[in-house]
Scaffold this motif. Structure first.
Motif, PDB file in Angstrom:
ATOM      1  N   GLN A  48       0.824  -1.209   0.000  1.00 14.24           N
ATOM      2  CA  GLN A  48       0.000   0.000   0.000  1.00 14.24           C
ATOM      3  C   GLN A  48       0.859   1.260   0.000  1.00 14.24           C
ATOM      4  N   LEU A  49       2.050   1.192   0.584  1.00  8.35           N
ATOM      5  CA  LEU A  49       2.945   2.348   0.557  1.00  8.35           C
ATOM      6  C   LEU A  49       3.505   2.561  -0.851  1.00  8.35           C
ATOM      7  N   LEU A  50       3.878   1.478  -1.507  1.00  2.00           N
ATOM      8  CA  LEU A  50       4.351   1.589  -2.891  1.00  2.00           C
ATOM      9  C   LEU A  50       3.240   2.072  -3.813  1.00  2.00           C
ATOM     10  N   ASP A  51       2.022   1.608  -3.566  1.00  4.81           N
ATOM     11  CA  ASP A  51       0.878   2.044  -4.378  1.00  4.81           C
ATOM     12  C   ASP A  51       0.607   3.536  -4.215  1.00  4.81           C
ATOM     13  N   LYS A  52       0.865   4.063  -3.023  1.00  3.29           N
ATOM     14  CA  LYS A  52       0.650   5.492  -2.772  1.00  3.29           C
ATOM     15  C   LYS A  52       1.727   6.353  -3.434  1.00  3.29           C
ATOM     16  N   HIS A  53       2.863   5.736  -3.764  1.00  4.53           N
ATOM     17  CA  HIS A  53       3.988   6.495  -4.312  1.00  4.53           C
ATOM     18  C   HIS A  53       4.565   5.832  -5.567  1.00  4.53           C
ATOM     19  N   PRO A  54       3.782   5.768  -6.654  1.00  4.89           N
ATOM     20  CA  PRO A  54       4.285   5.162  -7.886  1.00  4.89           C
ATOM     21  C   PRO A  54       5.435   5.962  -8.502  1.00  4.89           C
ATOM     22  N   GLU A  55       5.578   7.209  -8.088  1.00  6.12           N
ATOM     23  CA  GLU A  55       6.655   8.042  -8.621  1.00  6.12           C
ATOM     24  C   GLU A  55       8.033   7.522  -8.235  1.00  6.12           C
ATOM     25  N   VAL A  56       8.129   6.772  -7.143  1.00  9.49           N
ATOM     26  CA  VAL A  56       9.431   6.239  -6.729  1.00  9.49           C
ATOM     27  C   VAL A  56       9.966   5.297  -7.802  1.00  9.49           C
ATOM     28  N   THR A  57       9.150   4.351  -8.215  1.00 11.02           N
ATOM     29  CA  THR A  57       9.569   3.416  -9.257  1.00 11.02           C
ATOM     30  C   THR A  57       9.773   4.136 -10.583  1.00 11.02           C
ATOM     31  N   ALA A  58       8.875   5.064 -10.898  1.00 13.42           N
ATOM     32  CA  ALA A  58       8.995   5.808 -12.159  1.00 13.42           C
ATOM     33  C   ALA A  58      10.292   6.607 -12.208  1.00 13.42           C
ATOM     34  N   LEU A  59      10.615   7.295 -11.131  1.00 15.51           N
ATOM     35  CA  LEU A  59      11.860   8.073 -11.091  1.00 15.51           C
ATOM     36  C   LEU A  59      13.084   7.170 -11.156  1.00 15.51           C
ATOM     37  N   LEU A  60      13.044   6.077 -10.418  1.00 14.23           N
ATOM     38  CA  LEU A  60      14.171   5.147 -10.420  1.00 14.23           C
ATOM     39  C   LEU A  60      14.452   4.631 -11.829  1.00 14.23           C
ATOM     40  N   LEU A  61      13.403   4.199 -12.516  1.00 15.23           N
ATOM     41  CA  LEU A  61      13.582   3.671 -13.873  1.00 15.23           C
ATOM     42  C   LEU A  61      13.956   4.758 -14.870  1.00 15.23           C
ATOM     43  N   THR A  62      13.491   5.986 -14.633  1.00 16.45           N
ATOM     44  CA  THR A  62      13.880   7.105 -15.490  1.00 16.45           C
ATOM     45  C   THR A  62      15.372   7.376 -15.351  1.00 16.45           C
ATOM     46  N   HIS A  63      15.856   7.380 -14.125  1.00 14.92           N
ATOM     47  CA  HIS A  63      17.292   7.591 -13.901  1.00 14.92           C
ATOM     48  C   HIS A  63      18.105   6.460 -14.533  1.00 14.92           C
ATOM     49  N   LEU A  64      17.654   5.233 -14.337  1.00 15.58           N
ATOM     50  CA  LEU A  64      18.349   4.089 -14.918  1.00 15.58           C
ATOM     51  C   LEU A  64      18.348   4.176 -16.438  1.00 15.58           C
ATOM     52  N   GLY A  65      17.180   4.390 -17.030  1.00 18.82           N
ATOM     53  CA  GLY A  65      17.069   4.442 -18.487  1.00 18.82           C
ATOM     54  C   GLY A  65      17.884   5.565 -19.096  1.00 18.82           C
ATOM     55  N   SER A  66      17.856   6.727 -18.478  1.00 19.39           N
ATOM     56  CA  SER A  66      18.632   7.856 -18.991  1.00 19.39           C
ATOM     57  C   SER A  66      20.126   7.586 -18.937  1.00 19.39           C
ATOM     58  N   THR A  67      20.564   6.981 -17.846  1.00 20.81           N
ATOM     59  CA  THR A  67      21.983   6.644 -17.712  1.00 20.81           C
ATOM     60  C   THR A  67      22.409   5.634 -18.765  1.00 20.81           C
ATOM     61  N   LEU A  68      21.580   4.634 -18.978  1.00 19.83           N
ATOM     62  CA  LEU A  68      21.893   3.615 -19.988  1.00 19.83           C
ATOM     63  C   LEU A  68      21.877   4.217 -21.390  1.00 19.83           C
ATOM     64  N   LEU A  69      20.954   5.123 -21.641  1.00 20.64           N
ATOM     65  CA  LEU A  69      20.874   5.787 -22.939  1.00 20.64           C
ATOM     66  C   LEU A  69      22.159   6.557 -23.231  1.00 20.64           C
ATOM     67  N   TRP A  70      22.611   7.341 -22.275  1.00 22.12           N
ATOM     68  CA  TRP A  70      23.840   8.125 -22.461  1.00 22.12           C
ATOM     69  C   TRP A  70      25.059   7.227 -22.609  1.00 22.12           C
ATOM     70  N   ALA A  71      24.983   6.010 -22.068  1.00 19.20           N
ATOM     71  CA  ALA A  71      26.095   5.065 -22.190  1.00 19.20           C
ATOM     72  C   ALA A  71      26.038   4.296 -23.514  1.00 19.20           C
ATOM     73  N   GLY A  72      25.008   4.577 -24.339  1.00 19.17           N
ATOM     74  CA  GLY A  72      24.890   3.908 -25.632  1.00 19.17           C
ATOM     75  C   GLY A  72      24.246   2.533 -25.568  1.00 19.17           C
ATOM     76  N   ARG A  73      23.652   2.194 -24.457  1.00 21.94           N
ATOM     77  CA  ARG A  73      22.992   0.893 -24.284  1.00 21.94           C
ATOM     78  C   ARG A  73      21.503   1.077 -24.584  1.00 21.94           C
ATOM     79  N   PHE A  74      21.232   1.229 -25.868  1.00 26.93           N
ATOM     80  CA  PHE A  74      19.911   1.644 -26.320  1.00 26.93           C
ATOM     81  C   PHE A  74      18.797   0.667 -25.990  1.00 26.93           C
ATOM     82  N   GLU A  75      19.014  -0.607 -26.179  1.00 23.66           N
ATOM     83  CA  GLU A  75      17.956  -1.588 -25.904  1.00 23.66           C
ATOM     84  C   GLU A  75      17.646  -1.660 -24.416  1.00 23.66           C
TER      85      GLU A  75
END
Length: 105
Positions: A48-75
């Motif tokens: 229920q705490l995770l459900d109240k704060h979906p932005e935590v997962t969204a932000l985490l994956l955004t940071h991960l995806g952006s970092t991988l993108l800049w590293a050229g790991r497109f897939e």
């Protein structure tokens, strides 16, 4: 017993900050480690705490995806960022969803 979920939530917040630091320093290994840690910790945080704060997962994956993108790991970046795009959550996930593409239109 109540302290364990609170401790896990605090550690999850630290993993989110670690992912942000990885994004800012361009360290895909550090971002992946933060994402792995967060994945483990999410199992300890009450649902229920995770459900109240979906932005935590969204932000985490955004940071991960952006970092991988800049590293050229497109897939790998695409996989993380697509997950963010598909995340329900309403207004709390709009910023991460828009941020992943660098657009505010």
């Amino acid at each position: 017993m109540a302290a364990a979920p609170v401790g896990a939530a605090a550690k999850l917040s630290c993993a989110l900050l670690e992912a942000l630091a990885a994004r800012l320093t361009g360290s895909p290994e550090r971002a992946e480690k933060a994402a792995e840690t967060a994945d483990e910790l999410q199992r300890e945080v009450p649902g229920q705490l995770l459900d109240k704060h979906p932005e935590v997962t969204a932000l985490l994956l955004t940071h991960l995806g952006s970092t991988l993108l800049w590293a050229g790991r497109f897939e790998d970046a695409r996989a993380a960022l697509t997950t963010v795009a598909d995340t329900p959550g309403g207004p709390s996930t709009v910023l991460p969803a828009r941020s992943r593409w660098g657009t505010w239109q």
